[in-house]
Design an enzyme around this catalytic site. Structure first.
Site, PDB file in Angstrom:
ATOM      1  N   ASN A  13       0.862  -1.190   0.000  1.00  0.00           N
ATOM      2  CA  ASN A  13       0.000   0.000   0.000  1.00  0.00           C
ATOM      3  C   ASN A  13       0.893   1.232   0.000  1.00  0.00           C
ATOM      4  OD1 ASN A  13      -1.798   2.040   0.487  1.00  0.00           O
ATOM      5  ND2 ASN A  13      -2.344   1.381   2.567  1.00  0.00           N
ATOM      6  N   TRP A  14       0.977   1.866  -1.153  1.00  0.00           N
ATOM      7  CA  TRP A  14       1.903   3.000  -1.284  1.00  0.00           C
ATOM      8  C   TRP A  14       1.356   4.283  -0.656  1.00  0.00           C
ATOM      9  CZ3 TRP A  14       3.712   2.523  -7.145  1.00  0.00           C
ATOM     10  CH2 TRP A  14       4.347   1.284  -7.299  1.00  0.00           C
ATOM     11  N   LYS A  15       0.090   4.281  -0.313  1.00  0.00           N
ATOM     12  CA  LYS A  15      -0.552   5.470   0.279  1.00  0.00           C
ATOM     13  C   LYS A  15      -0.317   6.696  -0.630  1.00  0.00           C
ATOM     14  CE  LYS A  15      -0.156   3.231   4.701  1.00  0.00           C
ATOM     15  NZ  LYS A  15      -0.163   3.345   6.162  1.00  0.00           N
ATOM     16  N   HIS A  99      -9.671   1.050   4.817  1.00  0.00           N
ATOM     17  CA  HIS A  99      -8.347   1.216   5.434  1.00  0.00           C
ATOM     18  C   HIS A  99      -8.475   2.172   6.627  1.00  0.00           C
ATOM     19  CE1 HIS A  99      -4.243   2.506   6.131  1.00  0.00           C
ATOM     20  NE2 HIS A  99      -3.897   1.346   5.618  1.00  0.00           N
ATOM     21  N   GLU A 101      -6.849   4.603   7.608  1.00  0.00           N
ATOM     22  CA  GLU A 101      -6.711   6.036   7.331  1.00  0.00           C
ATOM     23  C   GLU A 101      -7.991   6.595   6.690  1.00  0.00           C
ATOM     24  OE1 GLU A 101      -2.980   5.436   5.377  1.00  0.00           O
ATOM     25  OE2 GLU A 101      -2.206   4.862   7.342  1.00  0.00           O
ATOM     26  N   GLU A 171      -5.416  -4.864  10.699  1.00  0.00           N
ATOM     27  CA  GLU A 171      -4.396  -3.824  10.868  1.00  0.00           C
ATOM     28  C   GLU A 171      -4.693  -3.018  12.125  1.00  0.00           C
ATOM     29  OE1 GLU A 171      -2.397  -2.721   6.937  1.00  0.00           O
ATOM     30  OE2 GLU A 171      -4.326  -1.700   6.917  1.00  0.00           O
ATOM     31  N   GLY A 177       2.357   2.399  10.669  1.00  0.00           N
ATOM     32  CA  GLY A 177       3.288   3.508  10.481  1.00  0.00           C
ATOM     33  C   GLY A 177       4.020   3.922  11.746  1.00  0.00           C
ATOM     34  N   SER A 217       3.336  -1.929  10.335  1.00  0.00           N
ATOM     35  CA  SER A 217       4.793  -1.952  10.528  1.00  0.00           C
ATOM     36  C   SER A 217       5.422  -3.301  10.196  1.00  0.00           C
ATOM     37  CB  SER A 217       5.161  -1.511  11.957  1.00  0.00           C
ATOM     38  OG  SER A 217       4.723  -0.182  12.179  1.00  0.00           O
ATOM     39  N   GLY A 238       2.831  -1.087   4.306  1.00  0.00           N
ATOM     40  CA  GLY A 238       2.845   0.322   3.938  1.00  0.00           C
ATOM     41  C   GLY A 238       4.260   0.788   3.668  1.00  0.00           C
ATOM     42  N   GLY A 239       4.888   1.368   4.685  1.00  0.00           N
ATOM     43  CA  GLY A 239       6.209   1.975   4.542  1.00  0.00           C
ATOM     44  C   GLY A 239       7.226   1.096   3.827  1.00  0.00           C
TER      45      GLY A 239
HETATM   46  P1  PGA Z   1       2.733   0.389   7.584  1.00  0.00           P
HETATM   47  O1  PGA Z   1       1.263   0.547   6.919  1.00  0.00           O
HETATM   48  O2  PGA Z   1       3.303  -0.902   7.058  1.00  0.00           O
HETATM   49  O3  PGA Z   1       3.491   1.593   7.140  1.00  0.00           O
HETATM   50  O4  PGA Z   1       2.524   0.332   9.059  1.00  0.00           O
HETATM   51  C1  PGA Z   1       0.422  -0.556   6.764  1.00  0.00           C
HETATM   52  C2  PGA Z   1      -0.890  -0.124   6.144  1.00  0.00           C
HETATM   53  O5  PGA Z   1      -1.392   0.944   6.467  1.00  0.00           O
HETATM   54  O6  PGA Z   1      -1.455  -0.836   5.284  1.00  0.00           O
END
Ligand code: PGA
Length: 255
Positions: A13-15, A99, A101, A171, A177, A217, A238-239
């Site tokens: 997930n590149w956000k 998600h 966010e 999640e 994050g 994470s 994500g990251g």
């Molecule tokens: P993260 O994000 O790996 O940066 O914690 C995961 C996600 O939001 O899908």
């Protein structure tokens, strides 16, 4: 025994990251990094404007093109939104819904998430339904309750046939994050409960076939121990998905 039948699935997930050239370069590098890893499904979720160049870069790689969100209406006066048909037109095969966010920054509730899940499935897409508790909810021991609510409301009126195209991503919000990962045991406990809820809704066999990803994470260093748990069927990253080498290592850990 059922667990061995579930193909692991890793999503990146590149956000709201990358730019046009960077997205194309990252997807080409991901395609190269996962080449040769057998028995794992891989997807990337770039920002909307970069879906087409990423689709181009992924051609023939077997890496699925995903979108980070979708709107449930077919077309019309919905400024800023993107439909299932538009995504399919760009080569998207899988979408995220709910998600954290979207839920906690944009204020999306379970009813809207459910509309999105149903529209995407109805249109033939696969869906990653994201669920998970906040730190406060964990501290007051509401984790299972919150996950159950997200699953029951998110999958409301989904048919057993459609469920085959659903992946759930657990999640925990406090792990996203932050560098704080759930322990493999905590993840396993939440995943087992989610699977039990799906079993109650759709039956044991359907629940046994459902893939549940862990997200929050995930890195190359912790992926293997998380995915070693019996009910952890992959990761939503994500990251660490913004670095092709690290993402490739996570995919390899699932292989
Ligand atoms: P993260 O994000 O790996 O940066 O914690 C995961 C996600 O939001 O899908």
């Amino acid at each position: 025994m059922l667990a061995t039948m579930r193909t692991k699935i890793i999503g990146g997930n590149w956000k709201m990251n990358t730019d046009r050239a960077g997205a194309a370069a990252l997807s080409a590098a991901v395609a190269g990094a996962v080449k040769g890893v057998a028995g794992v499904e891989t997807a990337v979720f770039p920002p909307f404007p970069y879906l087409l160049p990423v689709a181009e870069a992924l051609k023939g790689s077997g890496v699925l093109l995903g979108a980070q969100d979708v709107y449930h209406a077919e077309k019309g006066a919905f400024t800023g939104e993107v439909s299932v048909g538009m995504l399919k037109d760009c080569g998207v095969g899988i979408v995220l819904a709910g998600h954290s966010e979207r839920r906690h920054v944009m204020g999306e509730g379970d009813d809207l998430v459910n509309l999105k899940v149903r529209a995407a499935l109805h249109g033939g897409l696969s869906v990653v339904l994201c669920v998970g508790e906040t730190l406060h909810q964990r501290q007051v021991e509401e984790t299972n309750h919150v996950n159950e609510k997200h699953v029951r409301l998110g999958l409301r009126t989904v048919t057993p046939e459609e469920l085959r195209r659903v992946v759930i991503a657990y999640e925990p919000v406090w792990a996203i994050g932050t560098g704080k990962t759930a322990t493999p045991d905590d993840a396993q406990e939440a995943h087992a409960h989610i699977r039990a809820v799906v079993g109650d809704m759709f039956g044991k066999e359907a629940a046994g076939a459902l893939r549940i990803q862990y997200g929050g994470s995930v890195t190359a260093a912790n992926a293997r121990s998380l995915m070693g748990m019996p009910d952890v069927d992959g990761a939503l990253v994500g990251g660490a998905s913004l670095k092709a080498d690290e993402f490739g290592a996570i995919v390899a850990a699932a292989g």
